[in-house]
Write an enzyme that holds these catalytic residues in place. Structure first.
Site, PDB file in Angstrom:
ATOM      1  N   HIS A 169     -22.587 -21.571 -41.952  1.00 30.49           N
ATOM      2  CA  HIS A 169     -21.911 -21.908 -43.207  1.00 30.49           C
ATOM      3  C   HIS A 169     -22.932 -22.185 -44.313  1.00 30.49           C
ATOM      4  O   HIS A 169     -22.838 -21.628 -45.416  1.00 30.49           O
ATOM      5  CB  HIS A 169     -21.024 -23.132 -42.990  1.00 30.49           C
ATOM      6  CG  HIS A 169     -20.226 -23.544 -44.179  1.00 30.49           C
ATOM      7  ND1 HIS A 169     -18.883 -23.245 -44.327  1.00 30.49           N
ATOM      8  CD2 HIS A 169     -20.558 -24.255 -45.288  1.00 30.49           C
ATOM      9  CE1 HIS A 169     -18.439 -23.739 -45.469  1.00 30.49           C
ATOM     10  NE2 HIS A 169     -19.442 -24.367 -46.074  1.00 30.49           N
ATOM     11  N   GLU A 170     -23.908 -23.034 -44.028  1.00 33.50           N
ATOM     12  CA  GLU A 170     -24.899 -23.387 -45.051  1.00 33.50           C
ATOM     13  C   GLU A 170     -25.795 -22.201 -45.389  1.00 33.50           C
ATOM     14  O   GLU A 170     -26.203 -22.028 -46.544  1.00 33.50           O
ATOM     15  CB  GLU A 170     -25.731 -24.590 -44.603  1.00 33.50           C
ATOM     16  CG  GLU A 170     -24.933 -25.865 -44.325  1.00 33.50           C
ATOM     17  CD  GLU A 170     -24.050 -26.283 -45.493  1.00 33.50           C
ATOM     18  OE1 GLU A 170     -24.322 -25.912 -46.647  1.00 33.50           O
ATOM     19  OE2 GLU A 170     -23.055 -27.000 -45.242  1.00 33.50           O
ATOM     20  N   HIS A 173     -24.014 -19.997 -47.835  1.00 40.79           N
ATOM     21  CA  HIS A 173     -24.170 -20.535 -49.187  1.00 40.79           C
ATOM     22  C   HIS A 173     -25.506 -20.083 -49.772  1.00 40.79           C
ATOM     23  O   HIS A 173     -25.575 -19.592 -50.899  1.00 40.79           O
ATOM     24  CB  HIS A 173     -24.122 -22.066 -49.173  1.00 40.79           C
ATOM     25  CG  HIS A 173     -22.756 -22.650 -49.112  1.00 40.79           C
ATOM     26  ND1 HIS A 173     -21.696 -22.147 -49.840  1.00 40.79           N
ATOM     27  CD2 HIS A 173     -22.273 -23.730 -48.434  1.00 40.79           C
ATOM     28  CE1 HIS A 173     -20.620 -22.881 -49.610  1.00 40.79           C
ATOM     29  NE2 HIS A 173     -20.942 -23.830 -48.756  1.00 40.79           N
ATOM     30  N   HIS A 179     -17.105 -21.224 -51.213  1.00 41.52           N
ATOM     31  CA  HIS A 179     -16.014 -21.445 -50.278  1.00 41.52           C
ATOM     32  C   HIS A 179     -14.868 -20.471 -50.537  1.00 41.52           C
ATOM     33  O   HIS A 179     -14.622 -20.071 -51.683  1.00 41.52           O
ATOM     34  CB  HIS A 179     -15.499 -22.884 -50.387  1.00 41.52           C
ATOM     35  CG  HIS A 179     -16.497 -23.893 -49.934  1.00 41.52           C
ATOM     36  ND1 HIS A 179     -16.754 -25.055 -50.623  1.00 41.52           N
ATOM     37  CD2 HIS A 179     -17.326 -23.906 -48.860  1.00 41.52           C
ATOM     38  CE1 HIS A 179     -17.681 -25.753 -49.993  1.00 41.52           C
ATOM     39  NE2 HIS A 179     -18.050 -25.067 -48.919  1.00 41.52           N
ATOM     40  N   TYR A 225     -12.059 -24.022 -45.858  1.00 42.60           N
ATOM     41  CA  TYR A 225     -11.799 -25.387 -45.403  1.00 42.60           C
ATOM     42  C   TYR A 225     -10.384 -25.498 -44.848  1.00 42.60           C
ATOM     43  O   TYR A 225      -9.514 -24.660 -45.109  1.00 42.60           O
ATOM     44  CB  TYR A 225     -11.994 -26.372 -46.550  1.00 42.60           C
ATOM     45  CG  TYR A 225     -13.423 -26.870 -46.683  1.00 42.60           C
ATOM     46  CD1 TYR A 225     -14.506 -26.058 -46.380  1.00 42.60           C
ATOM     47  CD2 TYR A 225     -13.682 -28.160 -47.123  1.00 42.60           C
ATOM     48  CE1 TYR A 225     -15.801 -26.516 -46.508  1.00 42.60           C
ATOM     49  CE2 TYR A 225     -14.978 -28.629 -47.264  1.00 42.60           C
ATOM     50  CZ  TYR A 225     -16.044 -27.810 -46.952  1.00 42.60           C
ATOM     51  OH  TYR A 225     -17.322 -28.266 -47.070  1.00 42.60           O
TER      52      TYR A 225
END
Length: 268
Positions: A169-170, A173, A179, A225
């Site tokens: 996930h990071e 980014h 997101h 999310y």
């Protein structure tokens, strides 16, 4: 007496090692039950940043200034990491020495997971590299969006960030992705219940002029999310539309769409 002392030390070290392994096993079991969104929210819930750490939006996106909170660097030039003549995108990284060998293995596995599905190649930092990722255990899990220039921090705290899903996930980014729930076409797929969002946290749901790479909205994205994100009353802040029964926000690794849009963005 000396023999007895050394035996006692050895016993204590063995006990400590077993305890650490038990904690690690417990964390891994917990991660199997929690989505990446839930893991990130739990890790960053009571975050107290140091004075040199950035402001976060969206739970885990680092920004240089408050004016950047609605910006998507990848809609302008200079955000992407460069491609070499062999068609690969080499991204230097440095893993801080304060990570244990087990933690480094989790991070390395996350880094290497990109090479089997894309032209992205994370490689160790070398002298002379101008841009690189500095992977550190700071306060919480976070990353900037896209390449900033120079060294940029990706924080994977010892406390709750060291899972395969959170590493991916990071890193997404850092590669330029926001997101899923902030996509420009979000309102066609997700209804936001603004009245259930924590006071002052509504900006985390503002849409961004994202580069969607011609891919469909992905409820199973590792960047999506879950329905209770930033809820102030234990009621949903997001629900899928038109079918509210569709499962979403439960990803534990990159989806096919995540991989497709990564390859399209970098023309792999």
């Amino acid at each position: 007496m000396l023999v007895f002392s050394w035996s006692l030390v050895a016993l204590l070290l063995t006990s400590s090692s077993c305890a650490e392994e038990e904690v690690a096993a417990t964390e891994e079991d917990t991660s199997r039950e929690l989505s990446v969104g839930a893991l990130l929210e739990r890790a960053n819930r009571d975050r107290t940043p140091d004075i040199d750490e950035p402001t976060l939006i969206g739970g885990d996106i680092a920004i240089k200034s408050w004016a950047d909170r609605n910006a998507d660097p990848c809609t302008t030039s200079g955000c992407l990491w460069g491609k070499w003549s062999d068609g690969k995108v080499y991204i230097p990284y440095y893993i801080a020495s304060h990570f244990s060998s087990r933690e480094q293995a989790i991070i390395t596995r996350g880094l290497e997971s990109f090479s089997s599905v894309s032209c992205i190649r994370f490689r160790p930092y070398q002298n002379g590299d101008r841009d690189w990722l500095s992977i550190e255990s700071r306060n919480g899990c976070y990353s900037y969006v896209g390449r900033l220039g120079g060294g940029q921090t990706v924080s994977l705290s010892h406390q709750g960030c060291l899972y395969h899903s959170t590493v991916q996930h990071e890193l997404l980014h850092a590669l330029g992705f926001n997101h899923e729930q902030t996509r420009s076409d979000r309102d066609n797929h997700i209804q936001v219940y603004w009245e259930n969002i924590m006071d002052g946290m509504d900006y985390n749901f503002y849409k961004i002029d994202t580069l969607n790479q011609g891919t469909p909205y992905d409820y199973n994205s590792v960047m999506q999310y879950e329905k209770y994100a930033f809820s102030k009353n234990n009621l949903p802040t997001m629900m899928p539309i038109p079918n509210s029964n569709v499962s979403f926000g439960q990803a534990t690794q990159m989806s096919k769409n995540d991989i497709d849009r990564l390859n399209r963005l970098y023309k792999c």
